[in-house]
Design a protein around this motif. Sequence first.
Motif, PDB file in Angstrom:
ATOM      1  N   LEU A 112      11.326  -9.130 -10.583  1.00  0.00           N
ATOM      2  CA  LEU A 112      10.243  -9.462  -9.813  1.00  0.00           C
ATOM      3  C   LEU A 112       9.334  -9.398  -8.917  1.00  0.00           C
ATOM      4  O   LEU A 112       8.261  -9.419  -8.454  1.00  0.00           O
ATOM      5  N   LYS A 113      10.268  -8.294  -8.038  1.00  0.00           N
ATOM      6  CA  LYS A 113       9.170  -7.502  -6.736  1.00  0.00           C
ATOM      7  C   LYS A 113       8.426  -6.935  -7.600  1.00  0.00           C
ATOM      8  O   LYS A 113       7.214  -6.970  -6.642  1.00  0.00           O
ATOM      9  N   GLU A 114       9.010  -5.713  -8.236  1.00  0.00           N
ATOM     10  CA  GLU A 114       7.998  -4.797  -8.535  1.00  0.00           C
ATOM     11  C   GLU A 114       6.664  -5.896  -9.645  1.00  0.00           C
ATOM     12  O   GLU A 114       5.262  -5.136  -9.294  1.00  0.00           O
ATOM     13  N   ALA A 115       6.880  -6.847  -9.861  1.00  0.00           N
ATOM     14  CA  ALA A 115       5.425  -7.948 -10.372  1.00  0.00           C
ATOM     15  C   ALA A 115       4.930  -8.325  -9.315  1.00  0.00           C
ATOM     16  O   ALA A 115       3.894  -8.701  -9.788  1.00  0.00           O
ATOM     17  N   ASP A 116       5.854  -9.191  -8.360  1.00  0.00           N
ATOM     18  CA  ASP A 116       4.817  -9.704  -7.391  1.00  0.00           C
ATOM     19  C   ASP A 116       3.907  -8.182  -6.843  1.00  0.00           C
ATOM     20  O   ASP A 116       2.665  -8.799  -5.960  1.00  0.00           O
ATOM     21  N   GLY A 118       2.905  -5.295  -7.629  1.00  0.00           N
ATOM     22  CA  GLY A 118       1.940  -5.688  -8.659  1.00  0.00           C
ATOM     23  C   GLY A 118       0.686  -6.530  -8.888  1.00  0.00           C
ATOM     24  O   GLY A 118      -0.209  -6.491  -8.610  1.00  0.00           O
ATOM     25  N   VAL A 119       1.384  -8.216  -8.896  1.00  0.00           N
ATOM     26  CA  VAL A 119      -0.622  -9.083  -8.798  1.00  0.00           C
ATOM     27  C   VAL A 119      -1.193  -8.730  -7.246  1.00  0.00           C
ATOM     28  O   VAL A 119      -1.846  -8.820  -7.639  1.00  0.00           O
ATOM     29  N   SER A 120      -0.109  -8.228  -6.064  1.00  0.00           N
ATOM     30  CA  SER A 120      -0.683  -8.373  -4.974  1.00  0.00           C
ATOM     31  C   SER A 120      -1.506  -6.924  -5.016  1.00  0.00           C
ATOM     32  O   SER A 120      -2.618  -7.248  -4.163  1.00  0.00           O
ATOM     33  N   GLN A 121      -1.844  -6.180  -5.661  1.00  0.00           N
ATOM     34  CA  GLN A 121      -2.271  -4.901  -5.898  1.00  0.00           C
ATOM     35  C   GLN A 121      -2.990  -4.993  -6.492  1.00  0.00           C
ATOM     36  O   GLN A 121      -4.396  -4.400  -6.407  1.00  0.00           O
ATOM     37  N   GLY A 122      -3.334  -5.917  -8.076  1.00  0.00           N
ATOM     38  CA  GLY A 122      -3.753  -5.712  -8.742  1.00  0.00           C
ATOM     39  C   GLY A 122      -4.787  -7.059  -7.616  1.00  0.00           C
ATOM     40  O   GLY A 122      -6.338  -6.465  -7.678  1.00  0.00           O
ATOM     41  N   ARG A 123      -5.040  -8.431  -7.083  1.00  0.00           N
ATOM     42  CA  ARG A 123      -5.650  -8.446  -6.436  1.00  0.00           C
ATOM     43  C   ARG A 123      -6.711  -7.752  -5.208  1.00  0.00           C
ATOM     44  O   ARG A 123      -8.184  -7.971  -6.008  1.00  0.00           O
ATOM     45  N   ILE A 124      -5.852  -6.886  -4.664  1.00  0.00           N
ATOM     46  CA  ILE A 124      -6.307  -6.275  -3.679  1.00  0.00           C
ATOM     47  C   ILE A 124      -7.509  -5.139  -4.782  1.00  0.00           C
ATOM     48  O   ILE A 124      -8.728  -5.251  -4.157  1.00  0.00           O
ATOM     49  N   GLY A 125      -6.949  -4.945  -5.874  1.00  0.00           N
ATOM     50  CA  GLY A 125      -8.157  -3.968  -6.789  1.00  0.00           C
ATOM     51  C   GLY A 125      -9.056  -4.541  -6.719  1.00  0.00           C
ATOM     52  O   GLY A 125     -10.517  -3.974  -7.035  1.00  0.00           O
ATOM     53  N   VAL A 126      -8.654  -5.706  -7.321  1.00  0.00           N
ATOM     54  CA  VAL A 126     -10.304  -7.102  -7.612  1.00  0.00           C
ATOM     55  C   VAL A 126     -11.214  -6.475  -6.915  1.00  0.00           C
ATOM     56  O   VAL A 126     -12.591  -6.603  -6.330  1.00  0.00           O
ATOM     57  N   ASP A 127     -10.609  -6.867  -5.144  1.00  0.00           N
ATOM     58  CA  ASP A 127     -11.507  -7.097  -4.008  1.00  0.00           C
ATOM     59  C   ASP A 127     -12.269  -6.295  -3.586  1.00  0.00           C
ATOM     60  O   ASP A 127     -13.706  -5.894  -3.489  1.00  0.00           O
ATOM     61  N   LEU A 128     -11.495  -5.069  -4.630  1.00  0.00           N
ATOM     62  CA  LEU A 128     -12.627  -4.080  -3.537  1.00  0.00           C
ATOM     63  C   LEU A 128     -13.269  -3.474  -4.392  1.00  0.00           C
ATOM     64  O   LEU A 128     -14.426  -2.930  -4.141  1.00  0.00           O
ATOM     65  N   ASN A 176      -2.803  -0.386   1.127  1.00  0.00           N
ATOM     66  CA  ASN A 176      -1.730   0.715   2.243  1.00  0.00           C
ATOM     67  C   ASN A 176      -0.414  -0.608   2.916  1.00  0.00           C
ATOM     68  O   ASN A 176       0.799  -0.165   2.395  1.00  0.00           O
ATOM     69  N   GLN A 177      -1.043  -1.646   3.591  1.00  0.00           N
ATOM     70  CA  GLN A 177       0.103  -1.855   4.273  1.00  0.00           C
ATOM     71  C   GLN A 177       0.507  -2.868   2.658  1.00  0.00           C
ATOM     72  O   GLN A 177       2.146  -2.360   2.730  1.00  0.00           O
ATOM     73  N   SER A 178       0.619  -3.347   1.750  1.00  0.00           N
ATOM     74  CA  SER A 178       1.588  -3.990   0.939  1.00  0.00           C
ATOM     75  C   SER A 178       1.642  -2.560  -0.061  1.00  0.00           C
ATOM     76  O   SER A 178       3.217  -3.178  -0.669  1.00  0.00           O
ATOM     77  N   ASP A 179       1.411  -1.946  -0.346  1.00  0.00           N
ATOM     78  CA  ASP A 179       2.097  -0.722  -0.843  1.00  0.00           C
ATOM     79  C   ASP A 179       4.517  -0.129  -0.195  1.00  0.00           C
ATOM     80  O   ASP A 179       4.607  -0.093  -0.402  1.00  0.00           O
ATOM     81  N   GLY A 180       3.514  -0.338   1.470  1.00  0.00           N
ATOM     82  CA  GLY A 180       4.805   0.069   1.657  1.00  0.00           C
ATOM     83  C   GLY A 180       5.714  -0.788   2.659  1.00  0.00           C
ATOM     84  O   GLY A 180       6.677  -0.528   1.913  1.00  0.00           O
TER      85      GLY A 180
END
Length: 342
Positions: A112-116, A118-128, A176-180
């Motif tokens: 679940l944490k890996e999925a969360d 990934g979702v967070s990183q995906g959202r930031i990627g879309v915004d970027l 970067n913060q989300s990944d760390g």
Amino acid sequence: MKPLHLIPWAVFVCFVLSSCSESAEQTPVIEVIQIQKQNLPLVAMGTVKSIKATPLLVPGQNWSARQLIWMRPEGEFVKAGEIVAKFSATQGKLELAQAQIDLERNAVARVLKEADLGVSQGRIGVDLAQVDAELNIARRYAKADLQVFARNQILDAVQDEKFLGNKRDVLDWRRNQSDGRGQAELAVIDSQRARVTLNANQKKSDLDALDIKAPNDGIFMLSSDWGDEKPKIGATMYAGSDFGSLPDSSTMQVELSVPQIEAQGIVVGAQVKMHPEGRPDQAFVSTISQVDGGAQAKNRRNPVKYVSMKSKIPGAMIVKYRLVSGQRFRANIFSLLPKNAV
């Protein structure tokens, strides 16, 4: 009438008898008292124990509870590798099942944490991606010819380029913060999994270690607890506690207990005459080899304190009378009184 010539003799005899009587009454009677050492035997009871004995401990780790379900009769000869006792660990099975459930929960939490993450990183990627597209358009307008577009449109494009650049920097920081933070949370979950795995492995090893095997040949003897109680079938015991021993029959001694008030004159080297209880015909003589410095109570119900002392059994007596560990002995200890005692 008596003849007159007998009167002087009668007077003489009376005089002599009266003199002897007075002399006997005046002579004092003298008794001579000599001070010397006296050997006073002190009766004590004891138990035969081996000087060298292999201890047998309840199997398991971390003081885990288990129930005794079977054991060999005390005093029976066992060979190396033979099972002398078996235990059941119902509580251990429940704890192992709980540890396995915790492992599954940990695995689900990590997924679940890996999925969360990934979702967070995906959202930031879309915004970027959106910001990059808008930034390209803004940069195109910023470099356009002033004669082609209206001035207000060019100014808006320049302002959009600066805003979009700042927005992109913020999105990079968030990524970067989300990944760390996500990696740190995953590390915590992995640490919890390692702890739960260790606990599960310990519970599993506890369940695998439910038998006591004899490490060498010997006579199986049970150990008594502080209350002088020996293990019984159905009793709950804890891993690592003393269960019994395999004494070495070639080296034995008698452990005697004497009330503290009666043990004042007993020292190392005092003579001991002892024999197995009920067998005075097997008596032999030895000496006290060790006297404990402090007195202790035998059990909670008896406040009397006893001094423990030991006397070695000659090897010839062990073979001759076939003495075994745990056998009860009766002993007469001869303690020396102080020199000024009468």
